[in-house]
Design a protein around this motif. Structure first.
Motif, mmCIF file in Angstrom:
data_model
loop_
_atom_site.group_PDB
_atom_site.id
_atom_site.type_symbol
_atom_site.label_atom_id
_atom_site.label_comp_id
_atom_site.label_asym_id
_atom_site.label_seq_id
_atom_site.Cartn_x
_atom_site.Cartn_y
_atom_site.Cartn_z
ATOM 1 N N ILE A 373 0.735 -1.128 0.073
ATOM 2 C CA ILE A 373 -0.057 0.103 0.131
ATOM 3 C C ILE A 373 1.172 1.133 0.168
ATOM 4 C CG2 ILE A 373 -1.934 1.319 1.181
ATOM 5 C CD1 ILE A 373 -2.752 -1.467 2.451
ATOM 6 N N ASN A 374 0.858 1.920 -1.000
ATOM 7 C CA ASN A 374 1.489 3.185 -1.322
ATOM 8 C C ASN A 374 0.797 4.414 -0.508
ATOM 9 O OD1 ASN A 374 3.397 5.191 -1.682
ATOM 10 N ND2 ASN A 374 2.980 5.215 -4.061
ATOM 11 N N THR A 375 1.344 4.769 0.394
ATOM 12 C CA THR A 375 0.551 5.861 1.324
ATOM 13 C C THR A 375 0.854 7.222 0.720
ATOM 14 O OG1 THR A 375 2.267 5.832 3.084
ATOM 15 C CG2 THR A 375 0.533 4.407 3.184
ATOM 16 N N ALA A 376 1.755 7.309 -0.241
ATOM 17 C CA ALA A 376 1.960 8.838 -0.824
ATOM 18 C C ALA A 376 1.053 9.139 -1.708
ATOM 19 C CB ALA A 376 3.469 8.530 -1.342
ATOM 20 N N THR A 377 0.065 8.381 -2.406
ATOM 21 C CA THR A 377 -1.205 8.934 -3.185
ATOM 22 C C THR A 377 -1.854 9.673 -2.709
ATOM 23 O OG1 THR A 377 -2.143 7.029 -2.599
ATOM 24 C CG2 THR A 377 -0.715 6.749 -4.582
ATOM 25 N N GLN A 378 -2.863 10.491 -3.376
ATOM 26 C CA GLN A 378 -3.642 11.411 -2.956
ATOM 27 C C GLN A 378 -4.745 10.789 -2.098
ATOM 28 O OE1 GLN A 378 -4.593 13.749 -6.368
ATOM 29 N NE2 GLN A 378 -2.803 14.974 -6.469
ATOM 30 N N GLY A 379 -5.152 11.487 -1.284
ATOM 31 C CA GLY A 379 -6.499 10.888 -0.495
ATOM 32 C C GLY A 379 -6.100 10.207 0.600
ATOM 33 N N THR A 380 -4.807 9.680 0.844
ATOM 34 C CA THR A 380 -4.581 8.782 1.978
ATOM 35 C C THR A 380 -4.910 9.486 3.145
ATOM 36 O OG1 THR A 380 -2.537 7.908 0.485
ATOM 37 C CG2 THR A 380 -2.624 7.537 2.748
ATOM 38 N N ASN A 381 -4.796 10.703 3.471
ATOM 39 C CA ASN A 381 -5.140 11.106 4.860
ATOM 40 C C ASN A 381 -6.545 11.067 5.124
ATOM 41 O OD1 ASN A 381 -2.380 11.749 5.095
ATOM 42 N ND2 ASN A 381 -2.405 13.773 4.153
ATOM 43 N N LEU A 382 -7.593 11.005 4.061
ATOM 44 C CA LEU A 382 -8.888 10.778 4.248
ATOM 45 C C LEU A 382 -9.465 9.548 4.610
ATOM 46 C CD1 LEU A 382 -9.876 13.851 1.721
ATOM 47 C CD2 LEU A 382 -9.223 13.772 4.152
ATOM 48 N N VAL A 383 -8.687 8.490 4.423
ATOM 49 C CA VAL A 383 -9.191 6.951 4.187
ATOM 50 C C VAL A 383 -8.649 6.425 5.469
ATOM 51 C CG1 VAL A 383 -8.874 4.851 2.995
ATOM 52 C CG2 VAL A 383 -8.953 7.100 1.767
ATOM 53 N N LYS A 384 -9.316 5.652 5.971
ATOM 54 C CA LYS A 384 -8.854 4.536 7.054
ATOM 55 C C LYS A 384 -8.139 3.349 6.317
ATOM 56 C CE LYS A 384 -13.240 5.321 9.703
ATOM 57 N NZ LYS A 384 -14.226 4.645 10.296
ATOM 58 N N LEU A 385 -6.658 3.558 6.754
ATOM 59 C CA LEU A 385 -5.745 2.619 6.215
ATOM 60 C C LEU A 385 -6.044 1.117 6.775
ATOM 61 C CD1 LEU A 385 -2.477 4.647 5.394
ATOM 62 C CD2 LEU A 385 -4.283 4.017 3.734
ATOM 63 N N GLU A 386 -6.408 1.330 7.910
ATOM 64 C CA GLU A 386 -6.576 -0.070 8.902
ATOM 65 C C GLU A 386 -7.667 -0.806 8.149
ATOM 66 O OE1 GLU A 386 -6.605 2.879 10.076
ATOM 67 O OE2 GLU A 386 -4.792 3.085 11.157
ATOM 68 N N GLU A 387 -8.761 -0.154 7.640
ATOM 69 C CA GLU A 387 -9.879 -1.006 7.123
ATOM 70 C C GLU A 387 -9.463 -1.412 5.743
ATOM 71 O OE1 GLU A 387 -12.536 -1.601 8.366
ATOM 72 O OE2 GLU A 387 -11.890 -0.673 9.931
ATOM 73 N N ILE A 388 -8.474 -0.692 5.030
ATOM 74 C CA ILE A 388 -8.142 -1.335 3.672
ATOM 75 C C ILE A 388 -7.072 -2.683 3.960
ATOM 76 C CG2 ILE A 388 -6.454 -0.858 1.728
ATOM 77 C CD1 ILE A 388 -7.387 2.107 1.770
ATOM 78 N N GLU A 389 -6.385 -2.592 5.144
ATOM 79 C CA GLU A 389 -5.350 -3.523 5.322
ATOM 80 C C GLU A 389 -6.417 -4.825 5.726
ATOM 81 O OE1 GLU A 389 -2.612 -1.924 8.305
ATOM 82 O OE2 GLU A 389 -1.596 -1.312 6.762
ATOM 83 N N ALA A 390 -7.220 -4.657 6.678
ATOM 84 C CA ALA A 390 -8.282 -5.599 6.991
ATOM 85 C C ALA A 390 -9.003 -6.398 5.764
ATOM 86 C CB ALA A 390 -9.326 -5.074 7.988
ATOM 87 N N HIS A 391 -9.231 -5.676 4.620
ATOM 88 C CA HIS A 391 -9.735 -6.296 3.717
ATOM 89 C C HIS A 391 -8.881 -7.126 2.852
ATOM 90 C CE1 HIS A 391 -11.908 -6.594 -0.106
ATOM 91 N NE2 HIS A 391 -10.930 -6.351 -0.775
#
Length: 444
Positions: A373-391
């Motif tokens: 998961i590349n967290t340098a893309t736009q919109g990362t600060n607005l998304v729950k990365l924990e939920e993406i990882e859980a998926h």
């Protein structure tokens, strides 16, 4: 003369048969023959052969050179039979007889014991006396346990203790150093049975797939002793070669055209660019028309050549998931890296990539895949990365976050030493997971 012979015989008979009534000389002379012959049968001389000579003894019978196809002779057991048949010399060695039972086990005598070969315990216990053998000069006996490993520990506190005690106290490496060495050992996993292929792909462009390919290759090449190459197979004019200092203008098209003349790694190395970590990169065609013409057959030519000289082959697959190159790439894949961004649509397209792979018969690759998961893309600060990882955790083997780094965001040449420590650590964790997920031996 006849009279003298008669007296001799009479005296002999009288001497031998003493006490028997004597007979007259005339009668005795008439009864005895003119001559007397006595045959004595003596036993024939026996020459026994030693057992070791019997095992290689040849037949006593002669060989008639005029009869080539005849068998010289046969024996039951215990000798070597030589047969001359059709200009071939065939030796048959039979087992010496062991008794009446042909199936009886042959008793093999033990090897003779050499004087002086014994253990130190036997000497201390008084079992053996005398001089010691050279075999008793072992490292366990001669080297003190605390002096065997003289490697200085790494870490500030362990190094300080080691220095102030004049190298007498070695408390070992620090926790951080031990973790680094353990990660290095995973990345440096040795493979047997040919090169390992790792495609890096996703259905959406602009999520940092080329950047992830470069970071993964640098992390592998900086630790491993063998060769690592990253191939740009993007049909849409890939930019993988722009992530390192380019040393040649050669592309995958040049490799395809020169394939018959490439005889060794020296010839192949002139077509790739190498960075400070020893990662080799093979560029794609800059002409979009030639890039589109790079098909499955061309990729197989490049992959076959790369497999001769490299242990790990990374492939930057581009966004054309239904392109013919993708089919050839997936057929060779030993591990899979899926790149996702930190936005909603980027995560969804990455998940759809997994679904497409499962629907096309690559379910096992999906279950063992790694999602970066590349967290340098736009919109990362607005998304729950924990939920993406859980998926993704419910679909693949492991997930790794690649943090934001100014050098990566610039989209230019990447210098491994100038990256932030967190970025290098994330790339090393990704490399370790990829190396650990591939079979050590081909077919395992």
């Amino acid at each position: 003369m006849a009279e003298k012979r008669g007296r001799t015989k009479t005296e002999a008979v009288t001497t031998v048969a003493e006490g028997v009534e004597p007979v007259g000389d005339a009668d005795l002379a008439a009864a005895l023959p003119e001559s007397l012959t006595i045959d004595v049968e003596l036993p024939a001389p026996v020459h026994e052969r030693p057992a070791d000579e019997q095992a290689v003894a040849l037949l006593d019978s002669g060989v008639d050179p005029a009869i080539v196809g005849a068998v010289v002779g046969t024996v039951e057991t215990g000798t070597t039979v030589i047969e001359l048949a059709h200009d071939e010399l065939h030796a048959v060695v039979t087992t010496p007889p062991t008794g009446d039972d042909p199936d009886a086990d042959v008793e093999i005598p033990p090897l003779p014991q050499t004087d002086g070969v014994y253990s130190r315990r036997d000497m201390l216990d008084g079992v053996h006396q005398g001089p010691e053998s050279a075999a008793m000069l072992t490292a366990d006996r001669l080297i003190e346990p605390r002096r065997r490993n003289r490697t200085a520990p790494e870490g500030r506190w362990p190094a300080f203790v080691y220095a102030v005690t004049f190298h007498l106290v070695n408390i070992g490496d620090s926790r951080r150093v031990r973790e680094r060495k353990e990660l290095d050992a995973k990345i440096a996993t040795a493979f047997e049975g040919g090169a390992r292929f790792v495609p890096v792909l996703t259905r959406k462009g602009g999520v940092g797939k080329t950047t992830i390919t470069t970071l993964l290759g640098m992390a592998l090449a900086s630790v491993r002793d063998d060769r690592v190459i990253a191939i740009d197979a993007n049909p849409d004019r890939g930019t993988l070669s722009e992530r390192v200092a380019r040393q040649t203008r050669a592309t995958v098209r040049d490799v395809v055209n020169r394939a018959p003349s490439i005889q060794g790694f020296t010839d192949f190395s002139t077509l790739v660019s190498r960075d400070e970590t020893r990662l080799d990169i093979l560029a794609s065609d800059t002409d979009p028309m030639l890039s589109e013409a790079f098909d499955e057959n061309d990729y197989n030519v490049v992959a076959d050549l790369a497999a001769r000289y490299y242990s790990i082959v990374l492939t930057d697959c581009g966004t054309g998931i239904v392109h013919s190159v993708m089919r050839a790439t997936l057929q060779r894949a030993d591990a899979l890296v899926i790149v996702s961004g930190g936005s909603v649509d980027e995560a969804r397209l990455a998940s759809e990539t997994l679904t497409w792979l499962e629907a096309n018969g690559y379910g096992e690759l999906v279950r063992e895949a790694i999602v970066a998961i590349n967290t340098a893309t736009q919109g990362t600060n607005l998304v729950k990365l924990e939920e993406i990882e859980a998926h993704f955790a419910s679909r693949v083997r492991q997930i790794v976050r690649i943090p934001y780094d100014e050098q990566l965001a610039a989209g230019s040449v990447i210098s491994w030493r100038d990256l932030r420590p967190l970025t290098r650590q994330a790339a090393r964790e990704l490399a370790a997971l990829v190396a650990q997920g591939m079979p050590v031996r081909r077919g395992v």
